[in-house]
Design a protein around this motif. Structure first.
Motif, PDB file in Angstrom:
ATOM      1  N   GLN A   1      27.266   7.388 -10.441  1.00 44.17           N
ATOM      2  CA  GLN A   1      25.988   8.062 -10.688  1.00 44.17           C
ATOM      3  C   GLN A   1      25.106   8.051  -9.445  1.00 44.17           C
ATOM      4  N   GLU A   2      25.136   6.957  -8.719  1.00 42.72           N
ATOM      5  CA  GLU A   2      24.343   6.857  -7.492  1.00 42.72           C
ATOM      6  C   GLU A   2      24.811   7.875  -6.458  1.00 42.72           C
ATOM      7  N   ILE A   3      26.130   8.034  -6.353  1.00 48.92           N
ATOM      8  CA  ILE A   3      26.659   9.003  -5.389  1.00 48.92           C
ATOM      9  C   ILE A   3      26.292  10.415  -5.811  1.00 48.92           C
ATOM     10  N   ARG A   4      26.392  10.706  -7.105  1.00 51.66           N
ATOM     11  CA  ARG A   4      25.988  12.031  -7.598  1.00 51.66           C
ATOM     12  C   ARG A   4      24.519  12.305  -7.277  1.00 51.66           C
ATOM     13  N   SER A   5      23.690  11.315  -7.479  1.00 54.57           N
ATOM     14  CA  SER A   5      22.263  11.455  -7.183  1.00 54.57           C
ATOM     15  C   SER A   5      22.045  11.718  -5.700  1.00 54.57           C
ATOM     16  N   LYS A   6      22.842  11.067  -4.880  1.00 54.83           N
ATOM     17  CA  LYS A   6      22.722  11.257  -3.434  1.00 54.83           C
ATOM     18  C   LYS A   6      23.139  12.677  -3.040  1.00 54.83           C
ATOM     19  N   VAL A   7      24.188  13.190  -3.670  1.00 56.33           N
ATOM     20  CA  VAL A   7      24.612  14.575  -3.414  1.00 56.33           C
ATOM     21  C   VAL A   7      23.480  15.533  -3.769  1.00 56.33           C
ATOM     22  N   THR A   8      22.880  15.316  -4.929  1.00 53.08           N
ATOM     23  CA  THR A   8      21.761  16.163  -5.367  1.00 53.08           C
ATOM     24  C   THR A   8      20.610  16.111  -4.371  1.00 53.08           C
ATOM     25  N   GLU A   9      20.296  14.916  -3.917  1.00 49.20           N
ATOM     26  CA  GLU A   9      19.219  14.737  -2.939  1.00 49.20           C
ATOM     27  C   GLU A   9      19.522  15.486  -1.644  1.00 49.20           C
ATOM     28  N   CYS A  10      20.762  15.385  -1.173  1.00 47.05           N
ATOM     29  CA  CYS A  10      21.163  16.087   0.056  1.00 47.05           C
ATOM     30  C   CYS A  10      21.020  17.594  -0.101  1.00 47.05           C
ATOM     31  N   LEU A  11      21.445  18.101  -1.263  1.00 48.73           N
ATOM     32  CA  LEU A  11      21.376  19.546  -1.505  1.00 48.73           C
ATOM     33  C   LEU A  11      19.929  20.017  -1.607  1.00 48.73           C
ATOM     34  N   GLU A  12      19.089  19.230  -2.257  1.00 46.71           N
ATOM     35  CA  GLU A  12      17.678  19.600  -2.361  1.00 46.71           C
ATOM     36  C   GLU A  12      17.018  19.665  -0.989  1.00 46.71           C
TER      37      GLU A  12
ATOM     38  N   LYS B   1      18.649  20.519   1.634  1.00 45.67           N
ATOM     39  CA  LYS B   1      19.480  21.462   2.386  1.00 45.67           C
ATOM     40  C   LYS B   1      20.193  20.785   3.565  1.00 45.67           C
ATOM     41  N   ASP B   2      20.521  19.526   3.363  1.00 42.03           N
ATOM     42  CA  ASP B   2      21.279  18.761   4.355  1.00 42.03           C
ATOM     43  C   ASP B   2      22.743  18.794   3.921  1.00 42.03           C
ATOM     44  N   TYR B   3      23.433  19.856   4.336  1.00 38.70           N
ATOM     45  CA  TYR B   3      24.780  20.090   3.832  1.00 38.70           C
ATOM     46  C   TYR B   3      25.826  19.149   4.438  1.00 38.70           C
ATOM     47  N   GLU B   4      25.598  18.677   5.635  1.00 38.72           N
ATOM     48  CA  GLU B   4      26.508  17.688   6.212  1.00 38.72           C
ATOM     49  C   GLU B   4      26.444  16.389   5.412  1.00 38.72           C
ATOM     50  N   CYS B   5      25.234  16.016   5.016  1.00 41.42           N
ATOM     51  CA  CYS B   5      25.035  14.848   4.161  1.00 41.42           C
ATOM     52  C   CYS B   5      25.748  15.061   2.823  1.00 41.42           C
ATOM     53  N   ALA B   6      25.588  16.241   2.235  1.00 37.31           N
ATOM     54  CA  ALA B   6      26.215  16.545   0.949  1.00 37.31           C
ATOM     55  C   ALA B   6      27.734  16.473   1.062  1.00 37.31           C
ATOM     56  N   GLU B   7      28.277  16.952   2.179  1.00 40.18           N
ATOM     57  CA  GLU B   7      29.728  16.895   2.376  1.00 40.18           C
ATOM     58  C   GLU B   7      30.215  15.445   2.365  1.00 40.18           C
ATOM     59  N   VAL B   8      29.512  14.573   3.079  1.00 40.20           N
ATOM     60  CA  VAL B   8      29.894  13.158   3.153  1.00 40.20           C
ATOM     61  C   VAL B   8      29.935  12.533   1.764  1.00 40.20           C
ATOM     62  N   PHE B   9      28.899  12.767   0.967  1.00 44.30           N
ATOM     63  CA  PHE B   9      28.817  12.106  -0.334  1.00 44.30           C
ATOM     64  C   PHE B   9      29.708  12.762  -1.385  1.00 44.30           C
ATOM     65  N   LEU B  10      29.980  14.058  -1.231  1.00 44.78           N
ATOM     66  CA  LEU B  10      30.944  14.692  -2.135  1.00 44.78           C
ATOM     67  C   LEU B  10      32.345  14.129  -1.905  1.00 44.78           C
ATOM     68  N   LYS B  11      32.690  13.877  -0.649  1.00 37.09           N
ATOM     69  CA  LYS B  11      33.982  13.263  -0.349  1.00 37.09           C
ATOM     70  C   LYS B  11      34.058  11.858  -0.940  1.00 37.09           C
ATOM     71  N   LYS B  12      32.966  11.114  -0.859  1.00 35.91           N
ATOM     72  CA  LYS B  12      32.923   9.775  -1.461  1.00 35.91           C
ATOM     73  C   LYS B  12      33.073   9.873  -2.977  1.00 35.91           C
ATOM     74  N   LEU B  13      32.421  10.880  -3.549  1.00 37.08           N
ATOM     75  CA  LEU B  13      32.474  11.071  -4.994  1.00 37.08           C
ATOM     76  C   LEU B  13      33.896  11.396  -5.442  1.00 37.08           C
ATOM     77  N   ILE B  14      34.588  12.222  -4.667  1.00 39.75           N
ATOM     78  CA  ILE B  14      35.971  12.580  -4.988  1.00 39.75           C
ATOM     79  C   ILE B  14      36.866  11.342  -4.973  1.00 39.75           C
ATOM     80  N   LYS B  15      36.679  10.486  -3.987  1.00 38.70           N
ATOM     81  CA  LYS B  15      37.473   9.259  -3.906  1.00 38.70           C
ATOM     82  C   LYS B  15      37.132   8.298  -5.044  1.00 38.70           C
ATOM     83  N   LYS B  16      35.872   8.221  -5.384  1.00 44.18           N
ATOM     84  CA  LYS B  16      35.416   7.273  -6.390  1.00 44.18           C
ATOM     85  C   LYS B  16      35.775   7.712  -7.802  1.00 44.18           C
ATOM     86  N   ASP B  17      35.702   9.012  -8.053  1.00 41.81           N
ATOM     87  CA  ASP B  17      35.886   9.537  -9.410  1.00 41.81           C
ATOM     88  C   ASP B  17      37.126  10.426  -9.478  1.00 41.81           C
ATOM     89  N   LYS B  18      38.195  10.002  -8.825  1.00 41.63           N
ATOM     90  CA  LYS B  18      39.380  10.850  -8.673  1.00 41.63           C
ATOM     91  C   LYS B  18      40.088  11.164  -9.988  1.00 41.63           C
TER      92      LYS B  18
END
Length: 274
Positions: free
Chosen positions: A24-35, A37-54
């Protein structure tokens, strides 16, 4: 022995809670990055989310979002692989195919894009996005007839679609059907009297028909409705240019640029402007 089991469960439960909170924390971080418009940040946390919630049921969505984020930062090859993975995991959702089609079109893979749009329409025969985007692709490759058919087909499904009807009128104008396009814009404006873009497009159509007075009325209405619409100022400049008033034309071309219009879009219209 009875004392061991309660201790065991007490150890496992906090680990499970920690795991869930971490996702949930990683999802929140992705949302924060997107809000932000920091897409490099969003990419980093989406990759973490994929590994965590595979093994989660949202994995295909994560890959779809990752692809879209990667497109925003011009990592198109990686974006394509992310879309491919999303479709491998979920091949039943039309939007997955329309997203990949859009990217393939951007990369010049016309056949691949058309194939994806076809699949999207097989999955959802009433998909507005697939019809309109495929129409744009047909127009891009010069097949105006197929572009027109896609828009007309969707309007049979949903006659009330403002965007599709507007695109069809623009296409008719581009084909040289100015009078037919004018009728369409008249009808659309009657239904949507506060849409600045419609007045801009009708102004351009009047200009093509040398109805300069009506063109000027429409473009002034467009600017009244949306004073930040850069395209409207460019259109007003074109009208003045047709009237051989180059000084006024240049003023509005420069205003359009100040409002954010890319000067390249004006091309030769800027030739006589300092």
């Amino acid at each position: 022995m009875k004392l061991i089991f309660p201790v065991f469960f007490l150890l496992i439960l906090p680990l499970t809670i920690t795991y869930s909170q971490s996702i949930q924390e990683i999802r929140s971080k992705v949302t924060e990055c997107l809000e932000n418009k920091d897409y490099e940040c969003a990419e980093v946390f989406l990759k973490k989310l994929i590994k965590k919630d595979k093994k989660g049921d949202k994995l295909s969505t994560y890959y779809l979002d990752l692809g879209t984020v990667q497109r925003r930062i011009n990592k198109n090859e990686k974006a394509l692989k992310s879309y491919d993975k999303a479709i491998d995991l979920n091949s039943d959702t039309p939007s997955y195919f329309t997203n990949r089609a859009s990217l393939r079109s951007q990369q010049g893979d016309v056949n691949g894009a058309l194939k994806d749009y076809e699949i999207a329409l097989t999955l959802d025969p009433e998909n507005e996005n697939a019809y309109t985007n495929r129409s744009q692709l047909f127009k891009k490759i010069g097949d105006l007839e197929k572009a027109k058919v896609d828009l007309e087909t969707y309007l049979e499904i949903n006659p009330e679609s403002f965007a599709v009807a507007s695109n069809l009128a623009i296409l008719k104008k581009q084909e040289g059907g100015f009078h037919e396009a004018l009728e369409d814009f008249n009808r659309l404006i009657n239904l949507n009297p506060n849409e600045a873009i419609l007045y801009n497009n009708r102004a351009d159509t009047h200009m093509k028909l040398s109805n300069f007075g009506k063109a000027m009325e429409d473009i002034e209405k467009a600017i009244e409705l949306d004073a930040e619409n850069a395209i409207a100022y460019a259109t007003k400049g074109e009208i003045y240019l047709k009237l051989n008033k180059s000084m006024e034309a240049c003023f509005y071309f420069k205003t359009a640029i100040k409002k954010g219009l890319d000067p390249k879009l004006l091309g030769l219209l800027l030739t006589n402007c300092e």
